[in-house]
Design an enzyme around this catalytic site. Structure first.
Site, PDB file in Angstrom:
ATOM      1  CD  GLU A  59     -30.695  -8.207  37.867  1.00 20.11           C
ATOM      2  OE1 GLU A  59     -31.165  -9.119  37.082  1.00 20.11           O
ATOM      3  OE2 GLU A  59     -30.728  -7.083  37.798  1.00 20.11           O
ATOM      4  CG  HIS A 113     -33.349  -3.342  38.312  1.00 23.44           C
ATOM      5  ND1 HIS A 113     -32.969  -2.750  37.047  1.00 23.44           N
ATOM      6  CD2 HIS A 113     -33.216  -4.848  37.781  1.00 23.44           C
ATOM      7  CE1 HIS A 113     -32.549  -3.705  36.173  1.00 23.44           C
ATOM      8  NE2 HIS A 113     -32.780  -4.809  36.635  1.00 23.44           N
TER       9      HIS A 113
HETATM   10  P1  PGA Z   1     -31.530  -9.426  31.334  1.00 31.44           P
HETATM   11  O1  PGA Z   1     -32.107  -8.240  32.588  1.00 31.44           O
HETATM   12  O2  PGA Z   1     -32.087 -10.630  31.904  1.00 31.44           O
HETATM   13  O3  PGA Z   1     -31.882  -8.974  30.229  1.00 31.44           O
HETATM   14  O4  PGA Z   1     -30.088  -9.290  31.603  1.00 31.44           O
HETATM   15  C1  PGA Z   1     -31.877  -8.566  33.825  1.00 31.44           C
HETATM   16  C2  PGA Z   1     -32.317  -7.666  34.634  1.00 31.44           C
HETATM   17  O5  PGA Z   1     -32.206  -6.254  34.187  1.00 31.44           O
HETATM   18  O6  PGA Z   1     -33.053  -7.702  35.622  1.00 31.44           O
END
Ligand code: PGA
Length: 223
Positions: free
Chosen positions: A144, A77
């Protein structure tokens, strides 16, 4: 392929009693089109597993824990990559170890700044070096873009078109289930899940609101 919706609670809520209120408020549709996984803070993960065995629980990190009553783990992450300096090489070591230990994995990859799409391809290649073909059914990749995560300063929403164009490139490297993450909520999830390349979401802020998260699961169960 079913949609996988992962609630990444990060460091919230701050107490077990609040976590219990949160999980009790979540409604998971009873059909096989959606799977829900919850990643609470490690402090009370064990307690939640014991008290709520009907939910699927996972850990937000992998390296430091020694108890393994959970079946899912998040690897790579951006909180760890960006804030703790985790490199693709370190992510790769963790991923191989987690696969070896039999976990189901959510591996996160994503560019820090807008316009760095090609870096994601390189990061995925390096992060997944040496993964064996028979482990691929336990590997889920969350794309992401860091610039789209709600906690990133000045964050900006990504579009389903952009996310799916990046994921299509990633699929050429590894053909597994792909999730999208970055400010996903009940208003925008449908657009992402409508893209054939996207089969789920990694949800941060919106996973801390039981009604909102339940709505997300409901939409995912129909997409
Ligand atoms: P968010 O976070 O949905 O608040 O943007 C996603 C993440 O960091 O996994």
């Amino acid at each position: 392929m079913s949609n996988l919706i992962v609630g990444n609670w990060k460091l919230n809520p701050t107490s077990l009693s609040e976590a219990e209120l949160l999980i009790k408020g979540v409604n998971i549709p009873d059909n096989d089109k959606v799977e829900a996984v919850f990643l609470p803070p490690f402090d009370y993960l064990e307690e939640l597993i014991k008290k709520y065995p009907n939910f699927t629980w996972g850990a937000q990190g992998f390296h430091f824990e020694d108890t393994k009553n959970y079946t899912w783990v998040l690897v790579g992450h951006s909180d760890q990559r960006v804030k703790l300096g985790e490199t693709d090489e370190m992510v790769n070591k963790k991923l191989l170890a987690a696969l070896e230990d039999g976990f189901n994995i959510i591996l996160a990859v994503g560019e820090i700044e807008k316009g760095q799409d090609e870096l994601v391809v390189e990061s995925l290649k390096a992060s997944t070096k040496g993964v064996s073909a028979d482990a691929l059914n336990r590997l889920n990749i969350a794309y992401e873009p860091v610039w789209a995560i709600s906690t990133t300063e000045g964050s900006d929403e990504d579009t389903p078109e952009h996310a799916s164009s990046v994921i299509k490139e990633l699929q050429k490297i590894l053909d597994v289930r792909y999730l999208y993450g970055g400010s996903v909520d009940s208003n925008n999830i449908k657009g992402f899940l409508e893209k054939p390349s996207i089969s789920g979401a990694l949800v941060g802020a919106a996973s801390l609101k039981p009604e909102e998260f339940s709505k997300i699961l409901e939409i995912a169960s129909k997409s």
